[in-house]
Design an enzyme around this catalytic site. Structure first.
Site, PDB file in Angstrom:
ATOM      1  N   HIS A  73       0.848  -1.204   0.000  1.00  0.00           N
ATOM      2  CA  HIS A  73       0.000   0.000   0.000  1.00  0.00           C
ATOM      3  C   HIS A  73       0.886   1.258   0.000  1.00  0.00           C
ATOM      4  CE1 HIS A  73      -4.038  -1.868   0.472  1.00  0.00           C
ATOM      5  NE2 HIS A  73      -3.282  -2.881   0.827  1.00  0.00           N
ATOM      6  N   TYR A 132       3.949  -5.400   9.535  1.00  0.00           N
ATOM      7  CA  TYR A 132       3.793  -3.949   9.358  1.00  0.00           C
ATOM      8  C   TYR A 132       4.876  -3.212  10.154  1.00  0.00           C
ATOM      9  CZ  TYR A 132      -0.886  -4.715   7.324  1.00  0.00           C
ATOM     10  OH  TYR A 132      -1.937  -5.114   6.526  1.00  0.00           O
TER      11      TYR A 132
HETATM   12  C1  HEM Z   1      -0.026 -11.894   5.411  1.00  0.00           C
HETATM   13  C2  HEM Z   1      -0.797 -10.923   4.961  1.00  0.00           C
HETATM   14  C3  HEM Z   1      -0.378  -9.491   4.851  1.00  0.00           C
HETATM   15  C4  HEM Z   1       0.871  -8.929   4.868  1.00  0.00           C
HETATM   16  C5  HEM Z   1       2.213  -9.631   4.992  1.00  0.00           C
HETATM   17  C6  HEM Z   1       0.701  -7.495   4.749  1.00  0.00           C
HETATM   18  C7  HEM Z   1       1.746  -6.580   4.749  1.00  0.00           C
HETATM   19  C8  HEM Z   1       1.597  -5.198   4.782  1.00  0.00           C
HETATM   20  C9  HEM Z   1       2.667  -4.259   4.994  1.00  0.00           C
HETATM   21  C10 HEM Z   1       4.125  -4.641   5.196  1.00  0.00           C
HETATM   22  C11 HEM Z   1       2.127  -3.019   4.979  1.00  0.00           C
HETATM   23  C12 HEM Z   1       2.858  -1.683   5.174  1.00  0.00           C
HETATM   24  C13 HEM Z   1       2.870  -1.335   6.670  1.00  0.00           C
HETATM   25  C14 HEM Z   1       3.609  -0.065   7.001  1.00  0.00           C
HETATM   26  O1  HEM Z   1       4.735   0.153   6.521  1.00  0.00           O
HETATM   27  O2  HEM Z   1       3.063   0.708   7.823  1.00  0.00           O
HETATM   28  C15 HEM Z   1       0.708  -3.174   4.744  1.00  0.00           C
HETATM   29  C16 HEM Z   1      -0.192  -2.134   4.637  1.00  0.00           C
HETATM   30  C17 HEM Z   1      -1.556  -2.313   4.452  1.00  0.00           C
HETATM   31  N1  HEM Z   1      -2.254  -3.500   4.413  1.00  0.00           N
HETATM   32 FE1  HEM Z   1      -1.459  -5.326   4.568  1.00  0.00          FE
HETATM   33  N2  HEM Z   1      -0.635  -7.204   4.666  1.00  0.00           N
HETATM   34  C18 HEM Z   1      -1.337  -8.382   4.720  1.00  0.00           C
HETATM   35  C19 HEM Z   1      -2.700  -8.553   4.701  1.00  0.00           C
HETATM   36  C20 HEM Z   1      -3.602  -7.525   4.561  1.00  0.00           C
HETATM   37  C21 HEM Z   1      -5.034  -7.708   4.615  1.00  0.00           C
HETATM   38  C22 HEM Z   1      -5.777  -9.018   4.844  1.00  0.00           C
HETATM   39  C23 HEM Z   1      -5.578  -6.480   4.445  1.00  0.00           C
HETATM   40  C24 HEM Z   1      -7.060  -6.218   4.435  1.00  0.00           C
HETATM   41  C25 HEM Z   1      -7.655  -5.405   5.252  1.00  0.00           C
HETATM   42  C26 HEM Z   1      -4.496  -5.501   4.307  1.00  0.00           C
HETATM   43  C27 HEM Z   1      -4.621  -4.135   4.137  1.00  0.00           C
HETATM   44  C28 HEM Z   1      -3.583  -3.214   4.207  1.00  0.00           C
HETATM   45  C29 HEM Z   1      -3.756  -1.779   4.086  1.00  0.00           C
HETATM   46  C30 HEM Z   1      -5.056  -1.016   3.829  1.00  0.00           C
HETATM   47  C31 HEM Z   1      -2.478  -1.214   4.262  1.00  0.00           C
HETATM   48  C32 HEM Z   1      -2.116   0.276   4.216  1.00  0.00           C
HETATM   49  C33 HEM Z   1      -2.064   0.888   5.609  1.00  0.00           C
HETATM   50  C34 HEM Z   1      -1.610   2.329   5.511  1.00  0.00           C
HETATM   51  O3  HEM Z   1      -2.215   3.084   4.734  1.00  0.00           O
HETATM   52  O4  HEM Z   1      -0.654   2.686   6.197  1.00  0.00           O
HETATM   53  N3  HEM Z   1      -3.318  -6.195   4.398  1.00  0.00           N
HETATM   54  N4  HEM Z   1       0.403  -4.508   4.632  1.00  0.00           N
END
Ligand code: HEM
Length: 327
Positions: free
Chosen positions: A52, A317
């Site tokens: 994202h 995250y």
């Molecule tokens: C094993 C599964 C997942 C992994 C490894 C993963 C990994 C990540 C990582 C590394 C980030 C960036 C975090 C940061 O630097 O602050 C992120 C952001 C995000 N993820 Fe995931 N994610 C996963 C599953 C999901 C799922 C199921 C959703 C559904 C709701 C999701 C929605 C988001 C959203 C909306 C962001 C952006 C948050 C922001 O705007 O700061 N992710 N994810």
């Protein structure tokens, strides 16, 4: 896990400890493996989120519905609170095009509960995720990264559950605005009220602007970068708001598999939780100073203990956060 009152450092340590307790099996990827898998496909982008990556920050308020406190004793269901939010595109490409169908849109919210306490809610514009487990998350990204179409076809043949998110996105138009699409937290949460009564729920945010979709031609004409300017223009006319609702679960509903919807989920009873009202764009630095953590919940809200994806997310995250702070 209740972390709203911990300091940022304490919160991070608590999540890392909790995460390693839950995901500490030898075969499971570590939080760093999950972030490395994202970097493997999308590259490393200094100072930016591993997923994202493209997005922008906003601020506003959350006003609870009168019914919300009967479901959960979480403080923001009893009194209005400020929120910081971030709209984003899925994936780790900082230049991901706004005008394509096959990507999720994200809405992450941090509720400021007062006295330094915060709780987060992280949602996407699809009701399901694309893999059942962290190990499959890595396998899927490595398969995509290999560029081998036959391998990808074999992955989908072996994991038909992984085709559901793409099918869902493919059957919905490109949102014309981040303010015009539904968002789900998609995992099953358990609310507890003051009396100790429990309720199984899934969160959904429904835009007051309605579903705003683009035809394929309109999406092409918009070009790859229009969401932020569109939001600025929209906010100049007034707040952007969403009804936050709880889709009500029942006994026997699956809580362990984020690729699954509940039976008849769209026809389920919902309970109003409140109104998210976004009134301004905020500098990126406001949202980049922390990480919206799915596991950062407060007393009255619990994430699914047996959903391996939910359990793995927050520590990944934090790894992404630590790396982007260090760069
Ligand atoms: C094993 C599964 C997942 C992994 C490894 C993963 C990994 C990540 C990582 C590394 C980030 C960036 C975090 C940061 O630097 O602050 C992120 C952001 C995000 N993820 Fe995931 N994610 C996963 C599953 C999901 C799922 C199921 C959703 C559904 C709701 C999701 C929605 C988001 C959203 C909306 C962001 C952006 C948050 C922001 O705007 O700061 N992710 N994810």
């Amino acid at each position: 896990m209740s972390m709203g009152r911990l300091s940022a450092f304490g919160a991070i340590s608590a999540l890392i400890l909790a995460g390693s307790a839950v995901t500490g099996f030898a075969a499971d990827p570590t939080p760093a493996d999950l972030v490395d898998a994202l970097n493997g496909v999308f590259g490393k982008h200094a100072g930016m989120r591993a997923a994202h990556t493209k997005g922008f920050c906003v601020t506003g308020q959350f006003t609870p519905a009168p019914e919300a406190a009967a479901l959960s004793k979480a403080p923001h269901f009893a009194k209005p609170v400020p929120v910081t939010g971030r709209f984003s595109l899925g994936g780790g490409n900082p230049e991901a095009p706004d005008n394509v169908k096959g990507n999720v849109r994200g809405l992450a919210l941090r509720f400021d509960l007062g006295g330094g306490a915060v709780t987060d809610l992280v949602m996407i514009s699809a009701p399901v995720f694309f893999v059942q487990t962290p190990a499959l998350f890595v396998e899927f990204l490595q398969t995509v990264g290999s560029g081998d179409k036959a391998k990808l076809d074999a992955f989908f043949a072996a994991h038909p559950e992984s085709t559901r998110q793409a099918a869902w996105l493919g059957s919905h138009p490109v949102p014309a605005s981040y303010a015009g699409v539904d968002y789900w937290a998609l995992h099953a949460f358990t609310f507890t009220n003051e009396k100790g009564e429990k309720a199984l729920v899934k969160y959904k945010a429904i835009p007051d602007a309605g579903d705003l979709g683009l035809s394929d031609d309109e999406a092409t004409a918009k070009g790859p970068n229009f969401y932020e300017a569109e939001m600025k223009e929209r906010l100049a006319k007034g707040p952007v708001s969403f009804e936050l609702v709880a889709i009500r679960g029942k006994d026997g509903d699956p809580t362990t598999d984020p690729t699954l919807r509940w039976d008849d989920e769209d026809a389920r009873a919902t309970s109003p939780l409140g109104k998210v009202s976004i009134d301004a764009l905020a500098p990126s630095a406001t949202c980049d100073a922390f990480s919206f953590l799915p596991g950062n919940v407060v007393d009255g809200i619990a994430g699914p203990v047996d959903d391996p994806v939910f359990q793995a997310r927050s520590t990944a995250y934090i790894v992404s956060f630590i790396r982007r702070q260090a760069q």
